[in-house]
Write an enzyme that holds these catalytic residues in place. Structure first.
Site: not given
Ligand code: KIV
Length: 261
Positions: A45, A83, A114, A181
Site C-alpha cells: 500500500s 509485503d 496475495e 480483505e
Molecule cells: O499493503 C497493505 O497495506 C495490505 C493491507 C491491506 C493488509 O496488504
C-alpha cells in the site's frame, strides 16, 4: 513487552485480538512499536500512501527492501512483515524465493503474499525454508486489473465458498496467518471459525482474530480513506496547520527569533 514472534501470534487466536497496521519508515515504525502494535506490515500500500500511485502495482522490490530495513531497524517488539510486491513472486518460484530471502535479510520476520490455492506451492516452499508466510485472500489489490477496480469479493455463496476454500488451502500450506480483505463480515466470521490460524481482517467486520489498518488511514493522513476505516487522529489538518504557520512566520519575520546575546 517481549518481541512478537510466530509462536506468540499463533497463540493469540481466541485469547487476544490484535490491532495491527502498516508502516513504511523508521519514524512511524518506532512510534507504533512503542505504542504496542504487535505486527507492522511494510505493505505494498506504500505505492498509494507514500509513493503517490493509484494502485499497488508499480511498487518495486528495491522500494520494499529499503522500507523493510527502515521499519526493522526501528521496531523492537513488533513482528515485521514485508509485503512481496507485484512481480516479485509471479515470475517463477525460484525468483520468489530469492525475493523472500532478501526481505528476511533486510530485517523482516515474515513475508506476505496475495492469493489462495494458486500460491500454496510457494507458501509451502517458503515455510519449509524457514520463512514464515502471511497469506492474503478475498480482495487482493494486486488483482485490481482482473476485478476492474478495488471491489468487495465473496458476495455470492459460490464466491464465498471460493474464498473459504482459499483460506483453508493457505492454512494447509503452512501460512501462519491470513489477511481477509474486503469480504462480507459473515464470511469473515465463517472463515475465522473454520481456521486454526489467525485471521487479520481489513474491511471484513469485527469477528476476525486481528485487524489491519493502513497507517495513513488510521492517523487521518489520508483524507480519502475507505468507509470502514476509523481515523484515530486527524494528522492531515495538524500537518497543514504546522506548515502554513511556519511559512507565515518566516514571511512575517517571527521565525527565527532574534538570537539572544
Ligand atoms: O499493503 C497493505 O497495506 C495490505 C493491507 C491491506 C493488509 O496488504
Amino acid at each position: 513487552m517481549k518481541k512478537w514472534n510466530v509462536a506468540s501470534v499463533r497463540a493469540s487466536k481466541g485469547v487476544r485480538k490484535l490491532g495491527c497496521c502498516t508502516a513504511y519508515d523508521a519514524c512511524f515504525a518506532r512510534l507504533a512499536d512503542e505504542a504496542g502494535v504487535p505486527i507492522l506490515l511494510v505493505g505494498d500500500s506504500m505505492g498509494m500512501t507514500v509513493l503517490g500511485y493509484g494502485t499497488t502495482l508499480p511498487v518495486k522490490m528495491e522500494e520494499t527492501l529499503s522500507a523493510t530495513a527502515a521499519v526493522a531497524r526501528a521496531a523492537k517488539d513488533a513482528l515485521v512483515v514485508a509485503d512481496l510486491p507485484f512481480g516479485s513472486y509471479q515470475c517463477g518460484d525460484d525468483l520468489a524465493m530469492e525475493n523472500a530471502v532478501k526481505c528476511i535479510k533486510a530485517g523482516a520476520d515474515a513475508v506476505k503474499l496475495e492469493g489462495g490455492a494458486r500460491v500454496c506451492g510457494l507458501i509451502k516452499r517458503m515455510t519449509e525454508a524457514g520463512i514464515p508466510v502471511l497469506a492474503h485472500v478475498g480482495m487482493t489489490p494486486q488483482s485490481v486489473n482482473e476485478y476492474g477496480g478495488f471491489k468487495r469479493q465473496g458476495k455470492t455463496r459460490e464466491a464465498a465458498d471460493q474464498v473459504l476454500a482459499d483460506a483453508k488451502a493457505v492454512e494447509a500450506a503452512g501460512a501462519i496467518a491470513v489477511t481477509l480483505e474486503c469480504i462480507p463480515s459473515e464470511l469473515a466470521a465463517e472463515i475465522t471459525a473454520a481456521l486454526g490460524i489467525v485471521t487479520v481482517g481489513i474491511g471484513a467486520g469485527p469477528v476476525c482474530d486481528a485487524q489491519w489498518l493502513v497507517m495513513h488511514d488510521l492517523l487521518g493522513l489520508n483524507e480519502s480513506a475507505p468507509s470502514f476505516v476509523k481515523q484515530y487522529a486527524h494528522l492531515a489538518d495538524d500537518v497543514r496547520r504546522a506548515f502554513s504557520a511556519y511559512v507565515a512566520e518566516v514571511a512575517d519575520g517571527t521565525f527565527p527569533p532574534a538570537q539572544e546575546r
